[in-house]
Every structure is written in C-alpha cells, then in structure tokens.
Design a protein around this motif. Structure first.
Motif, short mmCIF file in Angstrom:
data_model
loop_
_atom_site.label_atom_id
_atom_site.label_comp_id
_atom_site.label_asym_id
_atom_site.label_seq_id
_atom_site.Cartn_x
_atom_site.Cartn_y
_atom_site.Cartn_z
N VAL A 38 35.31 37.58 41.58
CA VAL A 38 36.05 36.46 40.98
C VAL A 38 35.22 35.19 41.07
O VAL A 38 35.19 34.37 40.14
CB VAL A 38 37.42 36.30 41.65
CG1 VAL A 38 38.09 35.02 41.22
CG2 VAL A 38 38.31 37.49 41.32
N ASP A 41 32.70 35.12 38.37
CA ASP A 41 33.34 34.80 37.10
C ASP A 41 33.62 33.30 36.99
O ASP A 41 33.41 32.70 35.94
CB ASP A 41 34.63 35.60 36.97
CG ASP A 41 35.22 35.51 35.59
OD1 ASP A 41 34.44 35.48 34.62
OD2 ASP A 41 36.46 35.48 35.47
N SER A 71 30.27 32.77 27.31
CA SER A 71 31.66 33.15 27.58
C SER A 71 31.90 34.62 27.30
O SER A 71 32.62 35.30 28.04
CB SER A 71 32.62 32.29 26.77
OG SER A 71 32.45 32.52 25.39
N GLY A 74 30.34 36.48 30.20
CA GLY A 74 31.18 36.34 31.39
C GLY A 74 32.39 37.25 31.34
O GLY A 74 32.73 37.89 32.34
N PHE A 75 33.02 37.33 30.19
CA PHE A 75 34.16 38.23 30.04
C PHE A 75 33.75 39.68 30.21
O PHE A 75 34.40 40.46 30.91
CB PHE A 75 34.81 38.02 28.67
CG PHE A 75 35.85 39.05 28.35
CD1 PHE A 75 37.09 39.02 28.96
CD2 PHE A 75 35.57 40.06 27.45
CE1 PHE A 75 38.05 39.98 28.66
CE2 PHE A 75 36.51 41.03 27.15
CZ PHE A 75 37.76 40.98 27.76
N SER A 77 31.15 40.91 31.80
CA SER A 77 30.78 41.21 33.19
C SER A 77 32.02 41.29 34.07
O SER A 77 32.06 42.11 34.99
CB SER A 77 29.81 40.17 33.71
OG SER A 77 30.45 38.91 33.81
N SER A 78 33.04 40.49 33.80
CA SER A 78 34.27 40.57 34.59
C SER A 78 34.96 41.91 34.40
O SER A 78 35.44 42.52 35.36
CB SER A 78 35.23 39.45 34.20
OG SER A 78 34.68 38.21 34.47
#
Length: 97
Positions: A38, A41, A71, A74-75, A77-78
C-alpha cells in the motif's frame, strides 16, 4: 492573483514532501507485506501529484500524458501485488486420495 496561486502551489508542494517523508517511515516500519505494498501505491500517487504541481507551476500540459501513464502503471502494479499476496496467503487444501 498569480501570487495566491503560487502560494497555494508551494503549500501543496510542501504537503507532498511531508507526505513523502511520512511514507518512507511507513515503508520502513510496515509490519506486513501488504502495508508495504500500500505504501508503494501511495508513493506512485505522490509522484503523480508532484508532477501535477510541477505542471501547474510551469504552465505546461506536456506532463499530463506522463501522469496518465504513471497512473496506469500504479494501478497495474497494485493489482499485481494484491494477486501475489492473495495467492501466497491462500490456505492450502488437503488433496484427496
């Protein structure tokens, strides 16, 4: 009016730096892998916000496409980290003979 916008952008930049420092503390002290995931992120979000503040300070639109790509990464990879943790923490079932 430009002075007020410069003041607000500098305040936003200071808040982003403070949030980044607190984020580094959280990454170091995170007791679990999920807490660290987290935090990574949130780091991506802080980087995107920092790029946005820089774009607003320099009055350029060229950074918006970079923010969009970051972005998306990032999404992605989350979701990948969440799937990895879910597969790793899944309870094992006993095989039947």
């Amino acid at each position: 009016m430009r002075t007020a916008s410069d003041l607000l952008l500098n305040a936003a930049l200071v808040l982003l730096v403070i949030a980044g420092a607190l984020l580094l503390v959280r990454v170091g002290r995170g007791p679990s892998m999920l807490d660290r995931a987290v935090s990574v992120d949130v780091a991506a979000v802080l980087i995107i916000a920092g790029i946005g503040v820089h774009a607003a300070m320099t009055y350029t639109r060229y950074y918006l496409s970079i923010m969009l790509v970051l972005s998306f990464l990032g999404f992605t990879s989350s979701v990948a980290i969440a799937r990895f943790i879910a597969l790793r923490d899944r309870p094992r079932t006993k095989e039947r003979p």
